[in-house]
Design an enzyme around this catalytic site. Sequence first.
Site, PDB file in Angstrom:
ATOM      1  N   GLY A  71       0.840  -1.188   0.000  1.00 35.68           N
ATOM      2  CA  GLY A  71       0.000   0.000   0.000  1.00 35.68           C
ATOM      3  C   GLY A  71       0.873   1.235   0.000  1.00 35.68           C
ATOM      4  N   GLN A  76       3.263   9.845   0.926  1.00 33.58           N
ATOM      5  CA  GLN A  76       4.506   9.096   0.762  1.00 33.58           C
ATOM      6  C   GLN A  76       5.175   9.360  -0.583  1.00 33.58           C
ATOM      7  OE1 GLN A  76       2.652   5.194   2.275  1.00 33.58           O
ATOM      8  NE2 GLN A  76       4.805   5.028   2.892  1.00 33.58           N
ATOM      9  N   CYS A 122       7.087  -0.368   6.559  1.00 32.56           N
ATOM     10  CA  CYS A 122       6.602   0.843   5.888  1.00 32.56           C
ATOM     11  C   CYS A 122       7.619   1.265   4.848  1.00 32.56           C
ATOM     12  CB  CYS A 122       6.383   1.960   6.901  1.00 32.56           C
ATOM     13  SG  CYS A 122       5.816   3.525   6.186  1.00 32.56           S
ATOM     14  N   LEU A 123       7.138   1.622   3.662  1.00 33.75           N
ATOM     15  CA  LEU A 123       8.053   2.050   2.597  1.00 33.75           C
ATOM     16  C   LEU A 123       8.776   3.340   2.952  1.00 33.75           C
ATOM     17  CD1 LEU A 123       5.909   1.251  -0.583  1.00 33.75           C
ATOM     18  CD2 LEU A 123       7.517  -0.215   0.672  1.00 33.75           C
ATOM     19  N   HIS A 164      -3.062   0.862   8.296  1.00 30.84           N
ATOM     20  CA  HIS A 164      -1.749   1.492   8.152  1.00 30.84           C
ATOM     21  C   HIS A 164      -1.818   2.700   7.212  1.00 30.84           C
ATOM     22  CE1 HIS A 164       2.802   1.102   7.721  1.00 30.84           C
ATOM     23  NE2 HIS A 164       2.497   1.871   6.687  1.00 30.84           N
ATOM     24  N   GLU A 165      -2.468   2.524   6.058  1.00 31.84           N
ATOM     25  CA  GLU A 165      -2.523   3.617   5.084  1.00 31.84           C
ATOM     26  C   GLU A 165      -3.429   4.749   5.566  1.00 31.84           C
ATOM     27  OE1 GLU A 165      -0.315   3.557   2.922  1.00 31.84           O
ATOM     28  OE2 GLU A 165       0.187   1.448   3.150  1.00 31.84           O
ATOM     29  N   HIS A 168      -1.462   6.933   7.794  1.00 34.00           N
ATOM     30  CA  HIS A 168      -0.577   7.859   7.079  1.00 34.00           C
ATOM     31  C   HIS A 168      -1.283   9.174   6.769  1.00 34.00           C
ATOM     32  CE1 HIS A 168       3.312   6.162   6.281  1.00 34.00           C
ATOM     33  NE2 HIS A 168       2.817   5.021   5.803  1.00 34.00           N
TER      34      HIS A 168
END
Length: 216
Positions: A71, A76, A122-123, A164-165, A168
């Site tokens: 995701g 991001q 996480c990216l 999670h997203e 963000h």
Amino acid sequence: MNVWVQGRPVGTYPTGPPEVGRGSMRRITEVGEEILRTPCREVAAAEFGTPELAALIDDMFLAMHIAEGAGLAANQVGVDLRLFVFDCLDGLGGRHVGHIANPVLDVPGPAGRRLVEDVEGCLSVPGASAVVPRTAHAVVRGFDKDGAPLVIAGDDYFARCLQHETDHLAGTVYLDRLSKRNRKDALRQMEDRREGVFERREMRAAKLRQRTVTGD
């Protein structure tokens, strides 16, 4: 494998989503950058259905694909919008692909409040992972890129992805859900591994560029 696109089951779907082939390269932001700490603004009514929003979604899919993520939120890639994309296996034999704008996470009833502890990464925290408690089921309500109402539900790992997203977009990263000790450990992991992560991303990006040039 069962596949859902925008929350609806489909018969077949390509390994590489079509958005990836249309996207342009964008840098993924890292923890410590201000845009990851600031709540994102809602996608305005006038922005739905525009080429600019569609192109952003394509770019986000490409960035997520290169970084091997499940995701990715708009902040991001440095864009202040309540929007995220996903291409996530749920751990139950299913794959979920799509995007959602202005998502609102439903507050689960008593039956859905069971917390599951599992490893999360996480990216924007490249190379690190930690155990984070999340509910085993999640539902987000929002809109697709054209402004049509959208409901996305998920279980197991996909429920984790949705939570999670959505975090963000509120300016929260998973590190904020860790104890001080575990947060420090995750940041040490990132320091030790981030260069290797960047090298892998660059290799994947180079291969993708090569395929584009040769038409493979």
